[in-house]
Design a protein around this motif. Structure first.
Motif, PDB file in Angstrom:
ATOM      1  N   LEU A 173       2.207 -22.883   3.359  1.00 27.49           N
ATOM      2  CA  LEU A 173       3.447 -22.745   4.104  1.00 27.49           C
ATOM      3  C   LEU A 173       4.521 -22.207   3.171  1.00 27.49           C
ATOM      4  O   LEU A 173       4.773 -22.775   2.102  1.00 27.49           O
ATOM      5  CB  LEU A 173       3.874 -24.096   4.683  1.00 27.49           C
ATOM      6  N   ASP A 174       5.132 -21.131   3.586  1.00 27.40           N
ATOM      7  CA  ASP A 174       6.102 -20.447   2.739  1.00 27.40           C
ATOM      8  C   ASP A 174       7.325 -20.114   3.574  1.00 27.40           C
ATOM      9  O   ASP A 174       7.227 -19.415   4.602  1.00 27.40           O
ATOM     10  CB  ASP A 174       5.480 -19.172   2.178  1.00 27.40           C
ATOM     11  N   GLY A 175       8.483 -20.609   3.151  1.00 30.74           N
ATOM     12  CA  GLY A 175       9.718 -20.356   3.874  1.00 30.74           C
ATOM     13  C   GLY A 175      10.075 -18.893   3.980  1.00 30.74           C
ATOM     14  O   GLY A 175      10.876 -18.507   4.834  1.00 30.74           O
ATOM     15  N   ARG A 176       9.462 -18.042   3.140  1.00 34.44           N
ATOM     16  CA  ARG A 176       9.731 -16.609   3.222  1.00 34.44           C
ATOM     17  C   ARG A 176       9.035 -15.971   4.426  1.00 34.44           C
ATOM     18  O   ARG A 176       9.427 -14.882   4.863  1.00 34.44           O
ATOM     19  CB  ARG A 176       9.280 -15.922   1.930  1.00 34.44           C
ATOM     20  N   ALA A 177       8.016 -16.643   4.948  1.00 38.78           N
ATOM     21  CA  ALA A 177       7.293 -16.120   6.109  1.00 38.78           C
ATOM     22  C   ALA A 177       7.534 -16.938   7.372  1.00 38.78           C
ATOM     23  O   ALA A 177       7.130 -16.536   8.458  1.00 38.78           O
ATOM     24  CB  ALA A 177       5.784 -16.076   5.806  1.00 38.78           C
TER      25      ALA A 177
END
Length: 402
Positions: A173-177
């Motif tokens: 999980l990546d806040g950039r995506a």
């Protein structure tokens, strides 16, 4: 609580239109008045209440307060209140033998509800996840103002907040995506932090997110209801506006609609007066509760009338421009399960209603409305579980299919 086979429903209707004359037949009680006591008998709740609202005010511009009765005397909405309670007062004694229902039909009228565990029309109560509809409305208002975009990655507003790899399946999980749209529709993949806190431990928003990131993620892009999504949205509102989600919701929704019984209590553990008692399904009194167990996902306190008024205004186009309301009602991203802070339910008669439920220790609430907001029903019980979950659908059908 007694076994449901030992319960006997004893409806007692009190009509408030006035005594019928010899030439005027007694109007039949609404179907909901017959159904509501089942939440006490088969549902094993200490008490239950509902308030319906029909015939809205004429359309007004988004964000404008509801006209006063003196301004539109022929357009005043009609209200109907019903409450049911156990015929004995002991919630945990197992001595209840039935239910008594009392009904009312006019704004501000009706017999006083009995002492505990009866529910009054004016009672304040914890509305749980109905908070999410308020939070989604604020976010969509900000989108309409171009202060954010639903396509914004979380990283743009909260740098570094979301970074986590699930060791069990490699999900990262990546806040950039991860977009704001995914948070609003529960398709982010973020686990529900309350799986770790059981909804009983007060946490800060950052603690809630960290708790969620330590849990197995769900599949990004697939609908999976998670309170964490709306905690993060509360953080986004603060970052974009400089104000807490509570302040923005009060300024944008509560004050313009004159929702005088609605508030975000923060860490205040008590309910405003008047209020009744709240019980767990085991009978423990949890009337005092730290709302930080839920935060932006479920902190709200409200009343039956305020929730009816809010959903009527929202679905009637009074809080959002048409484009944003359309986005709110679009369930495509969530595979038909959820819009943005609202979800649809198709009833057996074919009617689809929109709204949300709220589940928090000691309280279960459900609001449902027609797509145009012309008819709204809110019901509540003063416990956190309904023993027979099919009764909710039965009650909504009694209102919207009759």
């Amino acid at each position: 609580m007694p076994n449901s086979r030992t319960l006997l429903v004893i409806p007692l209707a009190v009509a408030l239109f006035g005594l019928p004359t010899a030439s005027s037949p007694l109007a039949a009680a609404p179907a909901t008045d017959v159904t509501l006591p089942l939440l006490v008998t088969r549902g094993k709740a200490p008490a239950a209440a509902l308030l319906t609202r029909e015939d809205p005010w004429p359309p007004a511009a988004p964000g404008q307060p509801e006209p006063q009765a003196a301004q539109q005397p022929d357009q005043q909405p009609r209200w109907h209140f019903t409450q049911a309670r156990q015929t004995t007062t002991g919630h945990t004694s197992g001595s209840a033998t039935g239910a008594v229902a009392r009904t009312g039909s006019a704004e501000g009228t009706g017999p006083s509800a009995p002492s505990t565990p009866g529910l009054r029309r004016t009672d304040h109560f914890r509305a749980g996840s109905i908070t999410k509809t308020f939070i989604a409305t604020v976010v969509l208002q900000l989108a309409a103002e171009r202060r954010l975009s639903l396509s914004d990655p979380v990283e743009l507003h909260l740098p570094g907040l979301i970074r986590a790899e699930d060791d069990t399946d490699g999900t990262y999980l990546d806040g950039r995506a991860l977009t704001l749209r995914a948070l609003l529709t529960h398709t982010s993949g973020l686990a529900d932090y309350t799986a770790g806190t059981k909804g009983l431990i007060p946490v800060t928003p950052l603690q809630a997110v960290r708790t969620a990131l330590a849990l197995p993620a769900t599949t990004p892009g697939r609908w999976s209801y998670s309170n964490t999504n709306y905690v993060v949205l509360g953080m986004v509102i603060k970052q974009v506006t400089g104000n807490s989600y509570a302040t923005e919701a009060a300024r944008r929704i509560i004050t313009p609609l004159s929702l005088s019984g609605t508030s975000f209590p923060g860490t205040r553990t008590t309910l405003p007066s008047p209020h009744g008692r709240a019980y767990t399904s085991e009978g423990e009194d949890v009337t005092a509760l730290n709302p930080r167990v839920a935060g932006a996902a479920g902190e709200l306190i409200s009343t039956l009338a305020d929730l009816d008024r809010f959903y009527a205004a929202l679905l009637g186009g009074r809080l959002l421009p048409a484009a944003q309301l359309h986005q709110m009602l679009n369930t495509r991203d969530a595979q038909g399960r959820y819009g943005m802070g609202l979800y649809p339910q198709k009833l057996p008669c074919g009617t689809t209603v929109w709204g949300h439920n709220g589940h928090i220790a000691g309280s279960y609430v459900r609001t449902a409305a027609t797509r145009d907001g012309d008819r709204v029903l809110t019901f509540r019980v003063n416990t956190d579980e309904i023993a027979d979950p099919t009764l909710e659908r039965t009650l909504l059908s009694a209102e919207f299919c009759s």
